[in-house]
Write a protein that holds these residues in place. Structure first.
Motif, PDB file in Angstrom:
ATOM      1  N   THR A 143       0.830  -1.213   0.000  1.00  0.00           N
ATOM      2  CA  THR A 143       0.000   0.000   0.000  1.00  0.00           C
ATOM      3  C   THR A 143       0.859   1.255   0.000  1.00  0.00           C
ATOM      4  O   THR A 143       0.492   2.266  -0.603  1.00  0.00           O
ATOM      5  CB  THR A 143      -0.941   0.031   1.228  1.00  0.00           C
ATOM      6  N   ARG A 172      -1.284   4.124  -1.880  1.00  0.00           N
ATOM      7  CA  ARG A 172      -2.719   3.967  -1.641  1.00  0.00           C
ATOM      8  C   ARG A 172      -2.980   3.613  -0.164  1.00  0.00           C
ATOM      9  O   ARG A 172      -3.734   2.693   0.151  1.00  0.00           O
ATOM     10  CB  ARG A 172      -3.331   2.933  -2.584  1.00  0.00           C
ATOM     11  N   SER A 206      -4.831   4.091   2.992  1.00  0.00           N
ATOM     12  CA  SER A 206      -6.099   4.657   3.441  1.00  0.00           C
ATOM     13  C   SER A 206      -5.874   5.447   4.730  1.00  0.00           C
ATOM     14  O   SER A 206      -5.143   5.006   5.611  1.00  0.00           O
ATOM     15  CB  SER A 206      -7.114   3.544   3.676  1.00  0.00           C
ATOM     16  N   HIS A 207      -6.524   6.607   4.849  1.00  0.00           N
ATOM     17  CA  HIS A 207      -6.251   7.484   5.988  1.00  0.00           C
ATOM     18  C   HIS A 207      -6.848   6.966   7.294  1.00  0.00           C
ATOM     19  O   HIS A 207      -6.474   7.419   8.370  1.00  0.00           O
ATOM     20  CB  HIS A 207      -6.788   8.898   5.706  1.00  0.00           C
ATOM     21  N   GLN A 253      -7.741   3.163   9.025  1.00  0.00           N
ATOM     22  CA  GLN A 253      -7.742   1.709   8.879  1.00  0.00           C
ATOM     23  C   GLN A 253      -8.014   1.053  10.232  1.00  0.00           C
ATOM     24  O   GLN A 253      -7.568   1.546  11.270  1.00  0.00           O
ATOM     25  CB  GLN A 253      -6.407   1.223   8.319  1.00  0.00           C
ATOM     26  N   GLU A 256     -13.456  11.351   9.207  1.00  0.00           N
ATOM     27  CA  GLU A 256     -13.992  11.444   7.850  1.00  0.00           C
ATOM     28  C   GLU A 256     -13.289  12.535   7.044  1.00  0.00           C
ATOM     29  O   GLU A 256     -13.033  12.370   5.845  1.00  0.00           O
ATOM     30  CB  GLU A 256     -15.494  11.733   7.905  1.00  0.00           C
ATOM     31  N   LEU A 314      -2.965   9.950   9.629  1.00  0.00           N
ATOM     32  CA  LEU A 314      -3.319   8.533   9.500  1.00  0.00           C
ATOM     33  C   LEU A 314      -3.889   8.020  10.810  1.00  0.00           C
ATOM     34  O   LEU A 314      -3.280   8.171  11.869  1.00  0.00           O
ATOM     35  CB  LEU A 314      -2.078   7.715   9.123  1.00  0.00           C
ATOM     36  N   ARG A 347     -16.460   4.187   8.611  1.00  0.00           N
ATOM     37  CA  ARG A 347     -15.501   5.183   8.133  1.00  0.00           C
ATOM     38  C   ARG A 347     -14.080   4.653   8.087  1.00  0.00           C
ATOM     39  O   ARG A 347     -13.127   5.420   7.906  1.00  0.00           O
ATOM     40  CB  ARG A 347     -15.572   6.428   9.030  1.00  0.00           C
ATOM     41  N   THR A 348     -13.904   3.360   8.254  1.00  0.00           N
ATOM     42  CA  THR A 348     -12.560   2.782   8.237  1.00  0.00           C
ATOM     43  C   THR A 348     -12.455   1.661   7.206  1.00  0.00           C
ATOM     44  O   THR A 348     -13.442   1.011   6.854  1.00  0.00           O
ATOM     45  CB  THR A 348     -12.183   2.192   9.616  1.00  0.00           C
ATOM     46  N   GLN A 349     -11.241   1.449   6.764  1.00  0.00           N
ATOM     47  CA  GLN A 349     -10.942   0.296   5.908  1.00  0.00           C
ATOM     48  C   GLN A 349     -10.468  -0.827   6.816  1.00  0.00           C
ATOM     49  O   GLN A 349      -9.497  -0.670   7.557  1.00  0.00           O
ATOM     50  CB  GLN A 349      -9.859   0.646   4.901  1.00  0.00           C
TER      51      GLN A 349
END
Length: 382
Positions: free
Chosen positions: A19, A24, A26-27, A29, A172, A179, A197-199
């Motif tokens: 990642t 990529r 994600s902000h 996780q 959000e 992060l 709101r999370t990966q």
């Protein structure tokens, strides 16, 4: 912490590194796993890798100024949030930050029991309160001091109640280069608004061979001992380490002999056993009871004809086969497991161990010798 210091989880490590390589990240996780699989060390190693000044294709360098600060958990752009036990002197997580760092420096594989002991919190209730949420928002609103990316690692967001909704806006719409890494064990206890709101990054349990290899190399155990502790740990490295550290306790033989005492109604021997058990210390007592629960579940598989599913080492398997054939039946095993689970619950809450083990010993006699099952015991067969 570097990825190479983390036990197993090679596939997850590769995914996280990829990642970063592909830009990529994600902000927000959520690292979701069972206890003892290394999710917190993974989150720390991931954050360190992202901010490393000389990262390779496989790990952070470990020697740049950023890595050196990460290794001691003192980087000004690395923030932690975690459940704590509020008091007049402890209002937010940073009030016990030194204790948190000390614990991680000793061993980053931790659970809430270890954290509780670090703080001598006894039976206080842990949580992440509204004051902590406000402090998170305040800290993350500042510009980064040194690193390109500010990181907040929140351990056990399950302890956020409705107050956690105050974090939704910043998660959000976070400040630039921020992060969020949430590290959780139980998805069902996390606010649904937070989850959405999370990966989610699912981290699997550690396979038994990985834990066995670690125990053999780190604790100088025999393969049979490592296999026994790995079986009891069920993918939890924290539990496996605890078992290995107490390797002098032969729980297998002691527990089997305890059952035999109950079968033979050997009351003087049971009284002697109670005195011994009372002197073990709380953690050893808990481990003994947990071992007994696991052992009886394996015996239940034997008595059900599911021999192929049994994971006991050879020596212990022979003992289990004898007890399952000559001493126990399924109803007895179920009833004893219930007694042991209740005893474990009360040991955790500082019950008097002498009274507790005496009571459980007498229950063993009733269940095994006199076949008197506790009221409400579920019969497995007619």
């Amino acid at each position: 912490m570097q990825f190479k210091e983390i036990v197993g989880q090679e596939e997850i490590k590769r995914q996280l590194i990829q990642t970063v390589a592909e830009n990529r990240v994600s902000h927000a996780q959520l690292f979701l796993s069972a206890e003892g699989t290394g999710s917190l060390p993974l989150a720390i190693a991931y954050a360190q890798y992202i901010n490393c000044l000389d990262k390779s294709d496989t790990d952070s360098c470990g020697v740049c100024s950023s890595c050196r600060k990460y290794e001691r958990y003192i980087h000004p752009d690395l923030h932690f949030s975690y459940p704590f036990f509020a008091s007049k002197d402890v209002k937010i997580a940073v009030d016990v930050l030194e204790e948190w760092r000390t614990m991680l420096l000793a061993d980053p594989y931790v659970d809430l029991d270890i954290w509780r002991q670090q703080l001598s919190a006894d039976n206080k209730q842990a949580n992440i309160n509204i004051a902590e949420c406000h402090d998170i928002i305040k800290k993350l609103s500042y510009k980064a001091f040194e690193a390109e990316t500010k990181v907040l690692i929140m351990w056990l967001p399950e302890y956020l109640e409705k107050e956690g909704n105050s974090l939704l806006k910043i998660i959000e719409e976070p400040p630039a280069n921020t992060l969020f890494l949430l590290v959780a064990n139980n998805q069902e206890h996390i606010l649904s608004t937070l989850l959405s709101r999370t990966q989610i990054v699912k981290i699997p349990k550690l396979p038994s061979p990985v834990i066995e290899n670690y125990l053999v190399n780190s604790y100088n155990l025999s393969e049979e001992q490592a296999s026994t502790y790995s079986f009891l740990a069920d993918g939890n490295l924290i539990e496996a380490k605890l078992q290995a550290a107490q390797a002098h306790n032969d729980n297998a033989e002691v527990f089997a002999e305890w059952l035999r005492m109950g079968y033979g109604n050997r009351v003087p021997d049971l009284v002697t056993f109670v005195d011994q058990a009372a002197s073990w210390g709380r953690e050893n007592q808990k481990n003994f009871l947990k071992y007994g629960i696991s052992f009886l579940r394996e015996c239940s598989l034997l008595m059900s004809g599911a021999d192929s599913l049994v994971k006991l080492p050879a020596r212990t398997l022979e003992t289990a086969q004898k007890l399952s054939k000559h001493v126990l039946d399924l109803n007895m095993a179920s009833a004893i497991i219930t007694e042991l689970e209740q005893a474990h619950y009360h040991i955790e809450r500082n019950a008097n161990p002498k009274i507790l083990f005496l009571d459980v010993s007498l229950q063993l006699v009733k269940i095994i010798k006199f076949k008197t099952l506790p009221k409400g015991t579920q019969h497995i067969y007619n």
